[in-house]
Design a protein around this motif. Structure first.
Motif, PDB file in Angstrom:
ATOM      1  N   ARG A  15       3.853   2.402   2.717  1.00 26.04           N
ATOM      2  CA  ARG A  15       5.155   1.969   3.218  1.00 26.04           C
ATOM      3  C   ARG A  15       5.259   2.309   4.694  1.00 26.04           C
ATOM      4  O   ARG A  15       5.023   3.433   5.115  1.00 26.04           O
ATOM      5  N   CYS A  16       5.606   1.286   5.477  1.00 26.72           N
ATOM      6  CA  CYS A  16       5.853   1.425   6.912  1.00 26.72           C
ATOM      7  C   CYS A  16       7.209   0.791   7.184  1.00 26.72           C
ATOM      8  O   CYS A  16       7.315  -0.432   7.257  1.00 26.72           O
ATOM      9  N   GLY A  17       8.249   1.612   7.289  1.00 29.01           N
ATOM     10  CA  GLY A  17       9.595   1.074   7.478  1.00 29.01           C
ATOM     11  C   GLY A  17      10.023   0.297   6.252  1.00 29.01           C
ATOM     12  O   GLY A  17       9.969   0.786   5.136  1.00 29.01           O
ATOM     13  N   LYS A  18      10.404  -0.973   6.449  1.00 27.98           N
ATOM     14  CA  LYS A  18      10.825  -1.823   5.338  1.00 27.98           C
ATOM     15  C   LYS A  18       9.650  -2.534   4.675  1.00 27.98           C
ATOM     16  O   LYS A  18       9.817  -3.176   3.641  1.00 27.98           O
ATOM     17  N   GLU A  20       5.983  -2.878   2.733  1.00 30.40           N
ATOM     18  CA  GLU A  20       5.124  -2.183   1.783  1.00 30.40           C
ATOM     19  C   GLU A  20       3.881  -3.034   1.565  1.00 30.40           C
ATOM     20  O   GLU A  20       3.977  -4.227   1.289  1.00 30.40           O
ATOM     21  N   ILE A  21       2.719  -2.410   1.714  1.00 27.23           N
ATOM     22  CA  ILE A  21       1.442  -3.107   1.579  1.00 27.23           C
ATOM     23  C   ILE A  21       0.669  -2.452   0.446  1.00 27.23           C
ATOM     24  O   ILE A  21       0.543  -1.224   0.404  1.00 27.23           O
ATOM     25  N   ARG A  22       0.134  -3.267  -0.473  1.00 25.13           N
ATOM     26  CA  ARG A  22      -0.662  -2.748  -1.595  1.00 25.13           C
ATOM     27  C   ARG A  22      -2.088  -3.239  -1.456  1.00 25.13           C
ATOM     28  O   ARG A  22      -2.330  -4.379  -1.080  1.00 25.13           O
ATOM     29  N   LEU A  41      -5.130  -3.575  10.051  1.00 24.79           N
ATOM     30  CA  LEU A  41      -5.221  -2.256  10.663  1.00 24.79           C
ATOM     31  C   LEU A  41      -3.822  -1.679  10.812  1.00 24.79           C
ATOM     32  O   LEU A  41      -2.929  -2.326  11.372  1.00 24.79           O
ATOM     33  N   ILE A  42      -3.625  -0.464  10.273  1.00 32.53           N
ATOM     34  CA  ILE A  42      -2.307   0.172  10.282  1.00 32.53           C
ATOM     35  C   ILE A  42      -2.403   1.494  11.036  1.00 32.53           C
ATOM     36  O   ILE A  42      -3.181   2.373  10.646  1.00 32.53           O
ATOM     37  N   PRO A  43      -1.630   1.684  12.111  1.00 32.91           N
ATOM     38  CA  PRO A  43      -1.598   2.984  12.799  1.00 32.91           C
ATOM     39  C   PRO A  43      -0.985   4.031  11.862  1.00 32.91           C
ATOM     40  O   PRO A  43       0.069   3.803  11.270  1.00 32.91           O
ATOM     41  N   ILE A  47       2.947   5.082   9.206  1.00 32.37           N
ATOM     42  CA  ILE A  47       2.971   5.218   7.753  1.00 32.37           C
ATOM     43  C   ILE A  47       3.994   6.270   7.357  1.00 32.37           C
ATOM     44  O   ILE A  47       3.949   7.404   7.812  1.00 32.37           O
ATOM     45  N   GLU A  48       4.927   5.862   6.499  1.00 28.84           N
ATOM     46  CA  GLU A  48       5.942   6.785   6.000  1.00 28.84           C
ATOM     47  C   GLU A  48       5.556   7.371   4.653  1.00 28.84           C
ATOM     48  O   GLU A  48       5.907   8.506   4.349  1.00 28.84           O
ATOM     49  N   GLN A  49       4.846   6.587   3.828  1.00 28.60           N
ATOM     50  CA  GLN A  49       4.482   7.071   2.493  1.00 28.60           C
ATOM     51  C   GLN A  49       3.241   6.335   2.006  1.00 28.60           C
ATOM     52  O   GLN A  49       3.087   5.138   2.243  1.00 28.60           O
TER      53      GLN A  49
END
Length: 82
Positions: A15-18, A20-22, A41-43, A47-49
């Motif tokens: 989860r990044c803000g609103k 969500e990527i699975r 690619l995700i910094p 990432i929040e969770q």
């Protein structure tokens, strides 16, 4: 921590803000502080969770499977995420 998720090839939900990527984390680039998930690619600062999604067998009905969640807590740059 990321190396363990990569080697186990477990499905995760990030989860990044609103958003969500699975998917399955395929690479971690520590120099750039990036995770690769589903060719995205995700910094890690965004990432929040991170939740590890796994199949859990119900002890009463062995033929059924349920999706269970195990949350990992991410600590980046002195800030605590959960």
């Amino acid at each position: 921590m990321f190396e363990m998720l990569i080697s186990c090839k477990k499905e995760v939900s990030i989860r990044c803000g609103k958003d969500e990527i699975r998917g399955v984390i395929t690479n971690y680039y520590p120099t750039f502080r990036l995770l690769k998930l589903n060719n995205i690619l995700i910094p890690i600062e965004l990432i929040e969770q991170i939740e590890v999604l796994e199949t859990v067998l119900d002890s009463y009905t062995p033929s059924k499977t349920h999706r269970g969640n195990r949350s990992l807590r991410l600590v980046a740059q002195g800030r605590h995420y959960s």
